[in-house]
Design a protein around this motif. Structure first.
Motif, PDB file in Angstrom:
ATOM      1  N   ASN A 196     -22.752  -5.793   3.563  1.00 60.41           N
ATOM      2  CA  ASN A 196     -21.669  -4.816   3.405  1.00 60.41           C
ATOM      3  C   ASN A 196     -20.355  -5.448   3.827  1.00 60.41           C
ATOM      4  O   ASN A 196     -20.316  -6.319   4.697  1.00 60.41           O
ATOM      5  CB  ASN A 196     -21.945  -3.575   4.260  1.00 60.41           C
ATOM      6  CG  ASN A 196     -20.934  -2.467   4.022  1.00 60.41           C
ATOM      7  OD1 ASN A 196     -20.463  -2.293   2.896  1.00 60.41           O
ATOM      8  ND2 ASN A 196     -20.574  -1.737   5.047  1.00 60.41           N
ATOM      9  N   VAL A 197     -19.273  -5.021   3.189  1.00 59.64           N
ATOM     10  CA  VAL A 197     -17.919  -5.450   3.563  1.00 59.64           C
ATOM     11  C   VAL A 197     -17.074  -4.189   3.699  1.00 59.64           C
ATOM     12  O   VAL A 197     -16.953  -3.410   2.755  1.00 59.64           O
ATOM     13  CB  VAL A 197     -17.308  -6.397   2.514  1.00 59.64           C
ATOM     14  CG1 VAL A 197     -15.894  -6.804   2.936  1.00 59.64           C
ATOM     15  CG2 VAL A 197     -18.174  -7.629   2.330  1.00 59.64           C
ATOM     16  N   LYS A 198     -16.509  -4.003   4.877  1.00 61.48           N
ATOM     17  CA  LYS A 198     -15.744  -2.789   5.162  1.00 61.48           C
ATOM     18  C   LYS A 198     -14.307  -3.149   5.533  1.00 61.48           C
ATOM     19  O   LYS A 198     -14.083  -3.985   6.416  1.00 61.48           O
ATOM     20  CB  LYS A 198     -16.403  -2.025   6.317  1.00 61.48           C
ATOM     21  CG  LYS A 198     -15.685  -0.728   6.687  1.00 61.48           C
ATOM     22  CD  LYS A 198     -16.381  -0.054   7.855  1.00 61.48           C
ATOM     23  CE  LYS A 198     -15.637   1.230   8.258  1.00 61.48           C
ATOM     24  NZ  LYS A 198     -16.283   1.869   9.413  1.00 61.48           N
ATOM     25  N   PRO A 199     -13.327  -2.528   4.884  1.00 67.97           N
ATOM     26  CA  PRO A 199     -11.931  -2.794   5.259  1.00 67.97           C
ATOM     27  C   PRO A 199     -11.616  -2.185   6.624  1.00 67.97           C
ATOM     28  O   PRO A 199     -12.221  -1.187   7.046  1.00 67.97           O
ATOM     29  CB  PRO A 199     -11.121  -2.115   4.145  1.00 67.97           C
ATOM     30  CG  PRO A 199     -12.106  -1.801   3.068  1.00 67.97           C
ATOM     31  CD  PRO A 199     -13.433  -1.635   3.726  1.00 67.97           C
ATOM     32  N   SER A 200     -10.652  -2.776   7.307  1.00 63.10           N
ATOM     33  CA  SER A 200     -10.173  -2.180   8.553  1.00 63.10           C
ATOM     34  C   SER A 200      -9.401  -0.896   8.240  1.00 63.10           C
ATOM     35  O   SER A 200      -9.062  -0.614   7.078  1.00 63.10           O
ATOM     36  CB  SER A 200      -9.253  -3.169   9.290  1.00 63.10           C
ATOM     37  OG  SER A 200      -8.101  -3.460   8.509  1.00 63.10           O
ATOM     38  N   GLU A 201      -9.118  -0.087   9.268  1.00 65.87           N
ATOM     39  CA  GLU A 201      -8.426   1.178   9.044  1.00 65.87           C
ATOM     40  C   GLU A 201      -7.051   0.961   8.426  1.00 65.87           C
ATOM     41  O   GLU A 201      -6.636   1.682   7.512  1.00 65.87           O
ATOM     42  CB  GLU A 201      -8.301   1.936  10.371  1.00 65.87           C
ATOM     43  CG  GLU A 201      -9.642   2.400  10.939  1.00 65.87           C
ATOM     44  CD  GLU A 201      -9.460   3.203  12.206  1.00 65.87           C
ATOM     45  OE1 GLU A 201      -8.296   3.390  12.618  1.00 65.87           O
ATOM     46  OE2 GLU A 201     -10.473   3.642  12.777  1.00 65.87           O
ATOM     47  N   ASP A 205      -5.845   2.230   4.640  1.00 65.67           N
ATOM     48  CA  ASP A 205      -4.652   3.030   4.343  1.00 65.67           C
ATOM     49  C   ASP A 205      -3.836   2.391   3.225  1.00 65.67           C
ATOM     50  O   ASP A 205      -3.352   3.078   2.316  1.00 65.67           O
ATOM     51  CB  ASP A 205      -3.795   3.178   5.599  1.00 65.67           C
ATOM     52  CG  ASP A 205      -4.466   4.039   6.659  1.00 65.67           C
ATOM     53  OD1 ASP A 205      -5.375   4.818   6.287  1.00 65.67           O
ATOM     54  OD2 ASP A 205      -4.094   3.931   7.838  1.00 65.67           O
ATOM     55  N   GLN A 206      -3.687   1.078   3.278  1.00 68.83           N
ATOM     56  CA  GLN A 206      -2.951   0.376   2.232  1.00 68.83           C
ATOM     57  C   GLN A 206      -3.654   0.504   0.884  1.00 68.83           C
ATOM     58  O   GLN A 206      -3.002   0.678  -0.158  1.00 68.83           O
ATOM     59  CB  GLN A 206      -2.800  -1.100   2.610  1.00 68.83           C
ATOM     60  CG  GLN A 206      -1.948  -1.343   3.854  1.00 68.83           C
ATOM     61  CD  GLN A 206      -1.933  -2.808   4.265  1.00 68.83           C
ATOM     62  OE1 GLN A 206      -2.635  -3.633   3.686  1.00 68.83           O
ATOM     63  NE2 GLN A 206      -1.127  -3.134   5.267  1.00 68.83           N
ATOM     64  N   ILE A 207      -4.970   0.429   0.904  1.00 68.98           N
ATOM     65  CA  ILE A 207      -5.743   0.578  -0.339  1.00 68.98           C
ATOM     66  C   ILE A 207      -5.557   1.966  -0.931  1.00 68.98           C
ATOM     67  O   ILE A 207      -5.343   2.127  -2.141  1.00 68.98           O
ATOM     68  CB  ILE A 207      -7.228   0.299  -0.067  1.00 68.98           C
ATOM     69  CG1 ILE A 207      -7.442  -1.170   0.305  1.00 68.98           C
ATOM     70  CG2 ILE A 207      -8.077   0.650  -1.289  1.00 68.98           C
ATOM     71  CD1 ILE A 207      -8.835  -1.475   0.814  1.00 68.98           C
ATOM     72  N   ASP A 208      -5.610   2.996  -0.071  1.00 66.07           N
ATOM     73  CA  ASP A 208      -5.441   4.372  -0.553  1.00 66.07           C
ATOM     74  C   ASP A 208      -4.061   4.574  -1.166  1.00 66.07           C
ATOM     75  O   ASP A 208      -3.925   5.222  -2.230  1.00 66.07           O
ATOM     76  CB  ASP A 208      -5.658   5.355   0.602  1.00 66.07           C
ATOM     77  CG  ASP A 208      -7.094   5.348   1.100  1.00 66.07           C
ATOM     78  OD1 ASP A 208      -7.982   4.902   0.345  1.00 66.07           O
ATOM     79  OD2 ASP A 208      -7.333   5.775   2.253  1.00 66.07           O
ATOM     80  N   LYS A 209      -3.022   4.036  -0.520  1.00 66.36           N
ATOM     81  CA  LYS A 209      -1.662   4.176  -1.065  1.00 66.36           C
ATOM     82  C   LYS A 209      -1.533   3.464  -2.407  1.00 66.36           C
ATOM     83  O   LYS A 209      -0.900   3.973  -3.337  1.00 66.36           O
ATOM     84  CB  LYS A 209      -0.651   3.610  -0.067  1.00 66.36           C
ATOM     85  CG  LYS A 209      -0.503   4.444   1.202  1.00 66.36           C
ATOM     86  CD  LYS A 209       0.502   3.818   2.149  1.00 66.36           C
ATOM     87  CE  LYS A 209       0.630   4.648   3.425  1.00 66.36           C
ATOM     88  NZ  LYS A 209       1.594   4.039   4.388  1.00 66.36           N
ATOM     89  N   LYS A 210      -2.134   2.295  -2.506  1.00 63.76           N
ATOM     90  CA  LYS A 210      -2.075   1.554  -3.760  1.00 63.76           C
ATOM     91  C   LYS A 210      -2.777   2.309  -4.876  1.00 63.76           C
ATOM     92  O   LYS A 210      -2.285   2.365  -6.010  1.00 63.76           O
ATOM     93  CB  LYS A 210      -2.719   0.175  -3.569  1.00 63.76           C
ATOM     94  CG  LYS A 210      -2.667  -0.694  -4.822  1.00 63.76           C
ATOM     95  CD  LYS A 210      -3.304  -2.048  -4.569  1.00 63.76           C
ATOM     96  CE  LYS A 210      -3.270  -2.907  -5.838  1.00 63.76           C
ATOM     97  NZ  LYS A 210      -3.909  -4.234  -5.610  1.00 63.76           N
ATOM     98  N   ILE A 211      -3.910   2.915  -4.558  1.00 66.20           N
ATOM     99  CA  ILE A 211      -4.647   3.688  -5.568  1.00 66.20           C
ATOM    100  C   ILE A 211      -3.819   4.875  -6.034  1.00 66.20           C
ATOM    101  O   ILE A 211      -3.750   5.182  -7.236  1.00 66.20           O
ATOM    102  CB  ILE A 211      -6.000   4.146  -5.004  1.00 66.20           C
ATOM    103  CG1 ILE A 211      -6.924   2.942  -4.781  1.00 66.20           C
ATOM    104  CG2 ILE A 211      -6.671   5.147  -5.933  1.00 66.20           C
ATOM    105  CD1 ILE A 211      -8.232   3.286  -4.114  1.00 66.20           C
TER     106      ILE A 211
END
Length: 295
Positions: A196-201, A205-211
């Motif tokens: 598994n690979v999990k992004p840090s918090e 947040d950056q991923i959610d904003k980009k999406i």
């Protein structure tokens, strides 16, 4: 065990000497039993059993000998044997041991990895010289090298590739590099599983904003495409109407209008008693139809 044999032998000699000047035979019996125990302890000190799926490394007075295979093996009583298992061992790097990595963009990710490794029997002596024991092999060789390789591989990929699009490729690259690094040292890596690979918090947040931004852009593009399509439809419709009117205006001659007037008269006469001024006789050339039922 050999030291115990020596002690028992000394005890047998002492008991024999003490019992020789006495009439009781108990001392002599004790001396005999001690002697037998000393011999047995000496024999056991010269025998070592290597368990199945293990390889032993003998060391005599600091000199390392050739590896010994599983079974009953005879050795010097001054030889110590260190055993290494040849069964695959699971190294789990997750939970408190999870590997913290950084992507090429600097994003922090947490990688859960399981590495299955085993000692190559023919290179057990080399591993003994490098580490000293099976536990030390894992702590000094497998763990640090694996962590280094995992970090280096993730550093060549973007955050999105690390947790989504290129996980399989990254896992294969990590497995190949770990096998290549550890094989010359006598460690056979049979499997590397990037669980598994999990992004840090912060990265999440950056991923959610980009999406969200990408979704907003897609909606704007779709709206623009729909508006353009509607404008094109209206243009085509207007051009069609204009072309039809142009064709109609060219086809409406006096004879056509006169014929249409007669057709209208006939249709009206079927339902009501009417009479008509002949089509096109008034001043403007417009047909006049008169209904006789009205005053």
């Amino acid at each position: 065990m050999f030291a115990l044999s020596i002690l028992l032998l000394i005890a047998a000699v002492v008991l024999f000497l003490v019992g020789r000047g006495r009439d009781t035979g108990g001392w002599k019996i004790g001396a005999a039993l001690s002697a037998v125990a000393a011999v047995l302890a000496g024999v056991f000190a010269c025998v070592h059993v290597v368990s199945a799926y293990e390889v032993g490394v003998p060391v005599t007075f600091g000199k390392v000998g050739k590896p010994i295979t599983s079974g009953v093996q005879f050795k010097s009583p001054f030889t110590d044997v260190t055993s290494f298992t040849t069964r695959p061992v699971d190294l789990d790097l997750y939970g408190k041991d999870v590997v913290e990595v950084r992507s090429a963009q600097g994003g922090v990710l947490y990688a859960d990895v399981t590495i299955k490794w085993a000692v190559i029997p023919a290179k057990a002596v080399q591993l003994y010289r490098l580490a000293g024991s099976e536990e030390a092999v894992q702590e000094r060789l497998v763990v640090p090298d694996s962590r280094e390789i995992i970090r280096n591989v993730f550093a060549k990929h973007t955050s999105e590739e690390g947790y989504a699009s290129a996980r399989e490729q990254i896992g294969s690259e990590i497995a190949a590099l770990i096998k290549e690094r550890l094989a010359p040292r006598g460690i056979d890596v049979t499997n590397v599983n990037l669980r598994n690979v999990k992004p840090s918090e912060k990265l999440q947040d950056q991923i959610d904003k980009k999406i969200q931004q990408e979704q907003a852009t897609e909606r704007a593009v779709e709206a623009a495409r729909t508006a353009k399509a509607e404008a094109e439809r209206r243009r085509i419709e207007a051009e069609g109407i204009a072309r039809a009117n142009q064709i109609l205006s060219k086809s409406l001659s006096d004879k056509v209008l006169y014929n249409q007037c007669l057709e209208a008269y006939r249709e009206a006469a079927k339902a009501n008693p009417v009479y008509a001024v002949p089509c096109g006789t008034n001043a403007n050339g417009t047909p006049v139809i008169v209904d006789s039922t009205k005053n």
